[in-house]
Design a protein around this motif. Sequence first.
Motif, PDB file in Angstrom:
ATOM      1  N   ALA A  82       0.843  -1.201   0.000  1.00  0.00           N
ATOM      2  CA  ALA A  82       0.000   0.000   0.000  1.00  0.00           C
ATOM      3  C   ALA A  82       0.873   1.245   0.000  1.00  0.00           C
ATOM      4  O   ALA A  82       0.590   2.212  -0.723  1.00  0.00           O
ATOM      5  N   GLN A  83       1.942   1.196   0.796  1.00  0.00           N
ATOM      6  CA  GLN A  83       2.886   2.321   0.806  1.00  0.00           C
ATOM      7  C   GLN A  83       3.566   2.443  -0.557  1.00  0.00           C
ATOM      8  O   GLN A  83       3.725   3.543  -1.088  1.00  0.00           O
ATOM      9  N   GLY A  84       3.933   1.287  -1.113  1.00  0.00           N
ATOM     10  CA  GLY A  84       4.555   1.291  -2.442  1.00  0.00           C
ATOM     11  C   GLY A  84       3.613   1.782  -3.522  1.00  0.00           C
ATOM     12  O   GLY A  84       4.034   2.412  -4.492  1.00  0.00           O
ATOM     13  N   LEU A  85       2.339   1.527  -3.349  1.00  0.00           N
ATOM     14  CA  LEU A  85       1.336   1.993  -4.297  1.00  0.00           C
ATOM     15  C   LEU A  85       1.277   3.518  -4.285  1.00  0.00           C
ATOM     16  O   LEU A  85       1.213   4.164  -5.337  1.00  0.00           O
ATOM     17  N   GLU A  86       1.335   4.068  -3.067  1.00  0.00           N
ATOM     18  CA  GLU A  86       1.349   5.534  -2.940  1.00  0.00           C
ATOM     19  C   GLU A  86       2.612   6.130  -3.544  1.00  0.00           C
ATOM     20  O   GLU A  86       2.573   7.179  -4.170  1.00  0.00           O
ATOM     21  N   ASP A  87       3.751   5.449  -3.323  1.00  0.00           N
ATOM     22  CA  ASP A  87       5.039   5.948  -3.821  1.00  0.00           C
ATOM     23  C   ASP A  87       5.222   5.700  -5.309  1.00  0.00           C
ATOM     24  O   ASP A  87       6.136   6.255  -5.919  1.00  0.00           O
ATOM     25  N   GLY A  88       4.411   4.809  -5.862  1.00  0.00           N
ATOM     26  CA  GLY A  88       4.550   4.485  -7.279  1.00  0.00           C
ATOM     27  C   GLY A  88       5.515   3.346  -7.538  1.00  0.00           C
ATOM     28  O   GLY A  88       5.830   3.060  -8.688  1.00  0.00           O
ATOM     29  N   THR A  89       5.998   2.670  -6.491  1.00  0.00           N
ATOM     30  CA  THR A  89       6.928   1.551  -6.684  1.00  0.00           C
ATOM     31  C   THR A  89       6.201   0.225  -6.852  1.00  0.00           C
ATOM     32  O   THR A  89       6.811  -0.781  -7.201  1.00  0.00           O
ATOM     33  N   VAL A  90       4.895   0.219  -6.606  1.00  0.00           N
ATOM     34  CA  VAL A  90       4.078  -0.980  -6.762  1.00  0.00           C
ATOM     35  C   VAL A  90       2.901  -0.621  -7.660  1.00  0.00           C
ATOM     36  O   VAL A  90       2.239   0.402  -7.465  1.00  0.00           O
ATOM     37  N   SER A  91       2.659  -1.482  -8.643  1.00  0.00           N
ATOM     38  CA  SER A  91       1.544  -1.218  -9.563  1.00  0.00           C
ATOM     39  C   SER A  91       0.223  -1.681  -8.938  1.00  0.00           C
ATOM     40  O   SER A  91       0.206  -2.476  -8.004  1.00  0.00           O
ATOM     41  N   ARG A  92      -0.861  -1.182  -9.481  1.00  0.00           N
ATOM     42  CA  ARG A  92      -2.191  -1.594  -9.003  1.00  0.00           C
ATOM     43  C   ARG A  92      -2.395  -3.099  -9.245  1.00  0.00           C
ATOM     44  O   ARG A  92      -3.033  -3.774  -8.451  1.00  0.00           O
ATOM     45  N   GLU A  93      -1.854  -3.588 -10.351  1.00  0.00           N
ATOM     46  CA  GLU A  93      -1.988  -5.014 -10.670  1.00  0.00           C
ATOM     47  C   GLU A  93      -1.274  -5.865  -9.613  1.00  0.00           C
ATOM     48  O   GLU A  93      -1.815  -6.877  -9.160  1.00  0.00           O
ATOM     49  N   GLN A  94      -0.072  -5.453  -9.216  1.00  0.00           N
ATOM     50  CA  GLN A  94       0.657  -6.185  -8.181  1.00  0.00           C
ATOM     51  C   GLN A  94      -0.101  -6.158  -6.857  1.00  0.00           C
ATOM     52  O   GLN A  94      -0.204  -7.172  -6.166  1.00  0.00           O
ATOM     53  N   TYR A  95      -0.653  -5.015  -6.551  1.00  0.00           N
ATOM     54  CA  TYR A  95      -1.406  -4.878  -5.314  1.00  0.00           C
ATOM     55  C   TYR A  95      -2.665  -5.757  -5.363  1.00  0.00           C
ATOM     56  O   TYR A  95      -3.017  -6.416  -4.383  1.00  0.00           O
ATOM     57  N   ALA A  96      -3.330  -5.785  -6.517  1.00  0.00           N
ATOM     58  CA  ALA A  96      -4.527  -6.608  -6.681  1.00  0.00           C
ATOM     59  C   ALA A  96      -4.188  -8.095  -6.561  1.00  0.00           C
ATOM     60  O   ALA A  96      -4.951  -8.869  -5.964  1.00  0.00           O
ATOM     61  N   GLN A  97      -3.040  -8.504  -7.104  1.00  0.00           N
ATOM     62  CA  GLN A  97      -2.616  -9.897  -6.985  1.00  0.00           C
ATOM     63  C   GLN A  97      -2.378 -10.264  -5.520  1.00  0.00           C
ATOM     64  O   GLN A  97      -2.756 -11.350  -5.073  1.00  0.00           O
ATOM     65  N   LEU A  98      -1.770  -9.361  -4.800  1.00  0.00           N
ATOM     66  CA  LEU A  98      -1.513  -9.599  -3.383  1.00  0.00           C
ATOM     67  C   LEU A  98      -2.836  -9.678  -2.610  1.00  0.00           C
ATOM     68  O   LEU A  98      -3.016 -10.561  -1.758  1.00  0.00           O
ATOM     69  N   ALA A  99      -3.762  -8.799  -2.940  1.00  0.00           N
ATOM     70  CA  ALA A  99      -5.075  -8.825  -2.289  1.00  0.00           C
ATOM     71  C   ALA A  99      -5.797 -10.135  -2.594  1.00  0.00           C
ATOM     72  O   ALA A  99      -6.450 -10.724  -1.711  1.00  0.00           O
ATOM     73  N   ALA A 100      -5.663 -10.628  -3.811  1.00  0.00           N
ATOM     74  CA  ALA A 100      -6.276 -11.912  -4.183  1.00  0.00           C
ATOM     75  C   ALA A 100      -5.631 -13.060  -3.409  1.00  0.00           C
ATOM     76  O   ALA A 100      -6.318 -13.990  -2.971  1.00  0.00           O
ATOM     77  N   GLU A 101      -4.329 -12.998  -3.239  1.00  0.00           N
ATOM     78  CA  GLU A 101      -3.619 -14.023  -2.472  1.00  0.00           C
ATOM     79  C   GLU A 101      -4.072 -14.018  -1.014  1.00  0.00           C
ATOM     80  O   GLU A 101      -4.255 -15.067  -0.402  1.00  0.00           O
ATOM     81  N   ILE A 102      -4.297 -12.846  -0.467  1.00  0.00           N
ATOM     82  CA  ILE A 102      -4.802 -12.732   0.912  1.00  0.00           C
ATOM     83  C   ILE A 102      -6.199 -13.338   1.001  1.00  0.00           C
ATOM     84  O   ILE A 102      -6.495 -14.107   1.925  1.00  0.00           O
ATOM     85  N   ALA A 103      -7.053 -13.028   0.036  1.00  0.00           N
ATOM     86  CA  ALA A 103      -8.415 -13.562   0.037  1.00  0.00           C
ATOM     87  C   ALA A 103      -8.403 -15.090  -0.075  1.00  0.00           C
ATOM     88  O   ALA A 103      -9.163 -15.781   0.629  1.00  0.00           O
ATOM     89  N   THR A 104      -7.529 -15.623  -0.916  1.00  0.00           N
ATOM     90  CA  THR A 104      -7.408 -17.078  -1.067  1.00  0.00           C
ATOM     91  C   THR A 104      -6.934 -17.714   0.238  1.00  0.00           C
ATOM     92  O   THR A 104      -7.471 -18.745   0.665  1.00  0.00           O
ATOM     93  N   THR A 105      -5.969 -17.097   0.879  1.00  0.00           N
ATOM     94  CA  THR A 105      -5.447 -17.623   2.141  1.00  0.00           C
ATOM     95  C   THR A 105      -6.508 -17.563   3.233  1.00  0.00           C
ATOM     96  O   THR A 105      -6.644 -18.493   4.032  1.00  0.00           O
ATOM     97  N   GLU A 106      -7.287 -16.491   3.261  1.00  0.00           N
ATOM     98  CA  GLU A 106      -8.385 -16.389   4.238  1.00  0.00           C
ATOM     99  C   GLU A 106      -9.415 -17.486   4.000  1.00  0.00           C
ATOM    100  O   GLU A 106      -9.923 -18.097   4.944  1.00  0.00           O
ATOM    101  N   HIS A 107      -9.712 -17.765   2.736  1.00  0.00           N
ATOM    102  CA  HIS A 107     -10.653 -18.829   2.389  1.00  0.00           C
ATOM    103  C   HIS A 107     -10.100 -20.191   2.818  1.00  0.00           C
ATOM    104  O   HIS A 107     -10.830 -21.017   3.379  1.00  0.00           O
ATOM    105  N   ASN A 108      -8.814 -20.420   2.556  1.00  0.00           N
ATOM    106  CA  ASN A 108      -8.169 -21.682   2.968  1.00  0.00           C
ATOM    107  C   ASN A 108      -8.225 -21.841   4.484  1.00  0.00           C
ATOM    108  O   ASN A 108      -8.470 -22.941   4.988  1.00  0.00           O
ATOM    109  N   LEU A 109      -7.991 -20.746   5.195  1.00  0.00           N
ATOM    110  CA  LEU A 109      -8.052 -20.782   6.657  1.00  0.00           C
ATOM    111  C   LEU A 109      -9.458 -21.149   7.120  1.00  0.00           C
ATOM    112  O   LEU A 109      -9.633 -21.993   8.011  1.00  0.00           O
TER     113      LEU A 109
END
Length: 166
Positions: A82-109
């Motif tokens: 999120a900080q990288g997104l603000e700074d421009g070092t992380v793309s929205r696509e990368q952030y969305a992939q990470l958010a999807a990975e979190i959602a998948t892990t929450e579902h697995n849990l």
Amino acid sequence: MATTKGIVIEIAGNASNLVKALKSADSALSDTKSALKAVDKALALDPSNIELLTQKEELLTNAIQETESRLEALRSAAEMAAQGLEDGTVSREQYAQLAAEIATTEHNLSDLEGTAEETKVALEDAANSAGDIAPELQDSANAADDLADSAEEADENLDDITEGGG
């Protein structure tokens, strides 16, 4: 740089601890899931085996803890991203992939927690069934003792008869 399942996030800060945490959690989780598969195969042959159900319950507890560790690491990565997104070092696509990975892990849990609850119920049912059988086993043991006593008494009577007759 943090990497998880093909997602690479470069962050200005040092993410080496995060990478180590994810690798550690993923490795432990993989080992636990392999052990769970083996126990599930054995349970397919004997679904009421209390020892196997206990093992499965312990493995599920470990898997839940390992998944929670992984989720915590992913959430830390999301904060950095999120900080990288603000700074421009992380793309929205990368952030969305990470958010999807979190959602998948929450579902697995959530799935693991559900399976753990089902296993707990199956273990309780198996223990109750064993408890129902215990009085019958005690009755059988008592009958066997009575039979042994009768046999011993008959043997003594036979000895008395043979000694008196000889």
